[in-house]
Design a protein around this motif. Structure first.
Motif, mmCIF file in Angstrom:
data_model
loop_
_atom_site.group_PDB
_atom_site.id
_atom_site.type_symbol
_atom_site.label_atom_id
_atom_site.label_comp_id
_atom_site.label_asym_id
_atom_site.label_seq_id
_atom_site.Cartn_x
_atom_site.Cartn_y
_atom_site.Cartn_z
ATOM 1 N N UNK A 138 0.856 -1.198 0.000
ATOM 2 C CA UNK A 138 0.000 0.000 0.000
ATOM 3 C C UNK A 138 0.889 1.244 0.000
ATOM 4 N N UNK A 139 0.825 2.006 -1.076
ATOM 5 C CA UNK A 139 1.654 3.200 -1.233
ATOM 6 C C UNK A 139 0.864 4.433 -0.815
ATOM 7 N N UNK A 140 1.352 5.123 0.211
ATOM 8 C CA UNK A 140 0.727 6.374 0.632
ATOM 9 C C UNK A 140 1.121 7.468 -0.352
ATOM 10 N N UNK A 141 0.124 8.168 -0.879
ATOM 11 C CA UNK A 141 0.378 9.229 -1.851
ATOM 12 C C UNK A 141 0.628 10.572 -1.185
ATOM 13 N N UNK A 142 -0.069 10.819 -0.094
ATOM 14 C CA UNK A 142 0.138 12.092 0.613
ATOM 15 C C UNK A 142 -0.572 12.040 1.958
ATOM 16 N N UNK A 143 -0.128 12.893 2.845
ATOM 17 C CA UNK A 143 -0.825 13.149 4.097
ATOM 18 C C UNK A 143 -1.772 14.314 3.849
ATOM 19 N N UNK A 144 -3.019 14.159 4.234
ATOM 20 C CA UNK A 144 -4.011 15.216 4.011
ATOM 21 C C UNK A 144 -3.959 16.208 5.172
ATOM 22 N N UNK A 145 -3.869 17.480 4.828
ATOM 23 C CA UNK A 145 -3.808 18.554 5.823
ATOM 24 C C UNK A 145 -5.032 19.445 5.640
ATOM 25 N N UNK A 146 -5.822 19.593 6.679
ATOM 26 C CA UNK A 146 -7.003 20.450 6.634
ATOM 27 C C UNK A 146 -6.969 21.404 7.822
ATOM 28 N N UNK A 147 -7.036 22.692 7.510
ATOM 29 C CA UNK A 147 -7.042 23.735 8.536
ATOM 30 C C UNK A 147 -5.894 23.552 9.534
ATOM 31 N N UNK A 148 -4.714 23.274 8.985
ATOM 32 C CA UNK A 148 -3.517 23.179 9.807
ATOM 33 C C UNK A 148 -3.365 21.899 10.598
ATOM 34 N N UNK A 153 -3.232 17.417 10.368
ATOM 35 C CA UNK A 153 -3.204 16.177 9.589
ATOM 36 C C UNK A 153 -4.453 15.369 9.918
ATOM 37 N N UNK A 154 -5.243 15.077 8.898
ATOM 38 C CA UNK A 154 -6.515 14.378 9.121
ATOM 39 C C UNK A 154 -6.477 12.924 8.689
ATOM 40 N N UNK A 155 -5.445 12.525 7.955
ATOM 41 C CA UNK A 155 -5.362 11.149 7.482
ATOM 42 C C UNK A 155 -4.458 11.062 6.272
ATOM 43 N N UNK A 156 -4.511 9.929 5.573
ATOM 44 C CA UNK A 156 -3.650 9.724 4.412
ATOM 45 C C UNK A 156 -4.455 9.166 3.250
ATOM 46 N N UNK A 157 -4.030 9.531 2.047
ATOM 47 C CA UNK A 157 -4.558 8.934 0.828
ATOM 48 C C UNK A 157 -3.555 7.912 0.335
ATOM 49 N N UNK A 172 -4.560 -0.281 -6.863
ATOM 50 C CA UNK A 172 -5.998 -0.063 -6.907
ATOM 51 C C UNK A 172 -6.373 1.400 -6.814
ATOM 52 N N UNK A 173 -7.645 1.681 -6.598
ATOM 53 C CA UNK A 173 -8.110 3.069 -6.535
ATOM 54 C C UNK A 173 -7.636 3.779 -5.280
ATOM 55 N N UNK A 174 -7.622 5.094 -5.323
ATOM 56 C CA UNK A 174 -7.217 5.891 -4.170
ATOM 57 C C UNK A 174 -8.223 5.729 -3.045
ATOM 58 N N UNK A 175 -7.712 5.598 -1.822
ATOM 59 C CA UNK A 175 -8.562 5.452 -0.644
ATOM 60 C C UNK A 175 -8.041 6.382 0.442
ATOM 61 N N UNK A 176 -8.940 6.776 1.320
ATOM 62 C CA UNK A 176 -8.578 7.713 2.383
ATOM 63 C C UNK A 176 -8.822 7.067 3.738
ATOM 64 N N UNK A 177 -7.770 7.044 4.566
ATOM 65 C CA UNK A 177 -7.873 6.548 5.938
ATOM 66 C C UNK A 177 -7.776 7.737 6.876
ATOM 67 N N UNK A 178 -8.799 7.931 7.693
ATOM 68 C CA UNK A 178 -8.836 9.079 8.593
ATOM 69 C C UNK A 178 -8.171 8.749 9.922
ATOM 70 N N UNK A 179 -7.400 9.719 10.416
ATOM 71 C CA UNK A 179 -6.762 9.597 11.725
ATOM 72 C C UNK A 179 -7.440 10.572 12.676
#
Length: 543
Positions: free
Chosen positions: A220-230, A232-236, A242-249
């Motif tokens: 499973x290759x992580x494409x990026x860490x998602x940053x929202x309003x300063x 880290x909310x999870x990773x894509x 396979x298709x892109x998936x988002x895991x929320x932290x």
């Protein structure tokens, strides 16, 4: 667009040494959920378990990221293969299994630079917590921990002679390099159990994998860490193409990709030097100029001494009968040459009496070759490398594109500092002098590398530039501190981003004096405690 994969308290990126420790320690609390994501596959290949299999797994894309440096200006423009583990256990699944923590001074220097909680006194309990030492617990060692540590199961008479030769040149015998001052020469401890590799995956991850609150993804290759309003909310990520998936932290994202992988993923996620990110069309989330800088590694000045006689790995490998006997000895007794990975004899010494603690390390074994992976020489030999443990040269890791699957540009800048150049030359002379000591003379050593024709300082420096090799100890690219180039604070929280930590060798401000894996495991042990403490403190404030 990505589809939702699920919510977890902690999402850990990278199942290497640090990631396996974190997964184990954080899931000890059954109320906590953890997702561990690894780009490589499972560690179920037989050559990972057998120590001598090191020569099959290095440079193999099944287990190794197969990184390569850019042309190194201090090495005559050579590029070096720089191995990093790409499987469960990470580099602890492909390394030489040497267990050396570093010296007390290394960690005290971290603390003196403002990193509260990182002195030798602070970190020693975490080294001991991990450890299950074959000799049991004492003031410096632990017993009953997940990481098995044993002594070598084979000794060589020619290496015993080299140890005695070092003593004759002022380097005392040592039977333990993990008590704070490493000075001495002796056989190294290994992360093995009964002559099989005991990686972070085997010690930490496998016991935890049975827990219902741990989810482990491989390939499973992580494409990026998602940053929202300063924050880290999870990773894509994508698994198996396979298709892109988002895991929320819900609590934290924890980056554990190592000294090359962690800065790369921060950069593609918009955290790093602003100009670099913009040049690749990446939106800058946090301008952190230190991400990817401060890269440090140990450079080995190679030596090969041809012996007139003596039992060595070379002589055994080049005999069909003796090679077959090695296999039988390992299968039946778990002893013999196949129990070895890295060179088994180490020496820690001072380049100058004014040094407070040793600043040079050599490793020596009984197998020699022109290049790693080639057939051993057809003569008995002692070979290895000697390195400056505290180099002053600094390199960098910088993305070449916005894709996390593309290897970054890696430049160590070996030997670019004049101090490192002078010490490289001096280290070769010191090693030569040890081989001239009386204890080695029954074997009549003749220098094969660098060779008798290489004598002047200029010739010796040129030799190291042409043949010097990495010790595979990269650190420092997301360094801990409070200065302008620091990436994480003393609690390993990424500056300017909430809910995000880096926990691996990249946070080391300076290299430890020796091999880096034991210190990486310690960092993760300490980080797990800090993560739990911070979560408890946050809950208390919320209440």
């Amino acid at each position: 667009m990505s589809t939702a994969f699920g919510n977890f308290d902690y999402v850990i990126v990278g199942a290497g040494s640090a990631g396996c420790v974190l997964a184990n320690r954080l899931t000890e609390d059954p109320s906590v959920t953890v997702l561990l994501i690894e780009a490589g596959g499972k560690d179920d290949w037989i050559w990972i378990r057998i120590p001598v299999g090191l020569y099959y797994i290095l440079g193999n894309s099944r287990t190794d990221w197969c990184y390569s440096t850019e042309p190194e200006p201090g090495l005559n423009g050579r590029t070096l293969a720089v191995a990093r583990g790409r499987t469960l256990g990470g580099s602890s699944s492909i390394n030489g299994m040497v267990y050396i923590r570093g010296q007390a001074r290394d960690f005290d220097v971290w603390r003196q630079a403002g990193n509260v909680g990182w002195s030798w006194e602070d970190v020693l309990p975490y080294f001991k917590k991990s450890e299950d030492h074959i000799n049991g617990a004492d003031e410096a060692h632990g017993a009953g921990g997940p990481l098995r540590v044993e002594g070598p199961r084979m000794r060589w008479k020619v290496l015993d002679a080299l140890r005695d030769a070092a003593q004759q040149r002022g380097v005392p015998h040592s039977d333990d390099f993990n008590r704070g001052n490493n000075e001495g020469c002796g056989y190294v401890d290994l992360t093995q159990r009964r002559a099989t590799r005991w990686s972070a995956s085997r010690g930490f991850l496998r016991p935890a994998a049975r827990r219902p609150n741990l989810t482990v993804l491989t390939e499973a290759m992580v494409e990026r860490v998602e940053i929202e309003q300063g924050r880290a909310t999870g990773v894509t990520f994508r698994q198996g193409g396979g298709p892109a998936r988002f895991a929320r932290a819900d609590a934290e994202v924890i980056m554990a990709g190592g000294a090359y992988g962690s800065p790369q993923l921060l950069q593609v996620s918009g955290i790093g030097p602003a100009d670099l990110l913009r040049s690749h069309g990446i939106t800058v989330k946090v301008d952190l100029p230190g991400v990817g800088e401060n890269l440090q590694d140990h450079l080995n000045a190679r030596f090969v001494q041809r012996l007139a006689r003596g039992d060595t790995m070379n002589t055994r490998f080049n005999s069909l009968y003796l090679k077959a006997l090695m296999g039988v000895e390992y299968a039946l007794l778990r002893r013999g040459p196949m129990t070895s990975g890295s060179p088994p004899l180490a020496g820690f010494l001072k380049s100058d009496p004014s040094q407070e603690v040793p600043d040079l390390q050599f490793l020596a074994g009984t197998v020699s070759y022109e290049r790693l992976g080639e057939r051993p020489h057809d003569f008995p030999a002692i070979a290895g490398g000697i390195c400056n443990m505290r180099p002053r040269s600094r390199g960098h890791v910088r993305i070449k594109s916005k894709a996390s699957s593309d290897h970054p540009a890696i430049v160590h800048n070996y030997l670019m500092d004049p101090y490192d150049q002078a010490l490289a030359v001096k280290s070769v002379r010191i090693m030569r002098d040890i081989f001239r000591a009386p204890a080695m003379q029954p074997y009549r050593p003749q220098e094969y590398m660098p060779g008798a024709a290489v004598q002047s300082d200029e010739q010796l420096l040129d030799y190291v530039r042409r043949t010097g090799s990495t010790a595979f100890h990269p650190v420092g690219t997301c360094k801990m501190g409070d200065d302008a180039m620091a990436v994480v604070d003393a609690r390993l929280r990424v500056r300017g981003v909430g809910g995000f930590r880096v926990v691996d060798a990249s946070i080391m401000p300076n290299l430890v004096s020796g091999n880096s894996n034991a210190a990486t495991i310690m960092i993760a042990e300490k980080a797990a405690d800090m993560i739990r403490q911070d979560a408890k403190s946050q809950m208390g404030r919320a209440a």
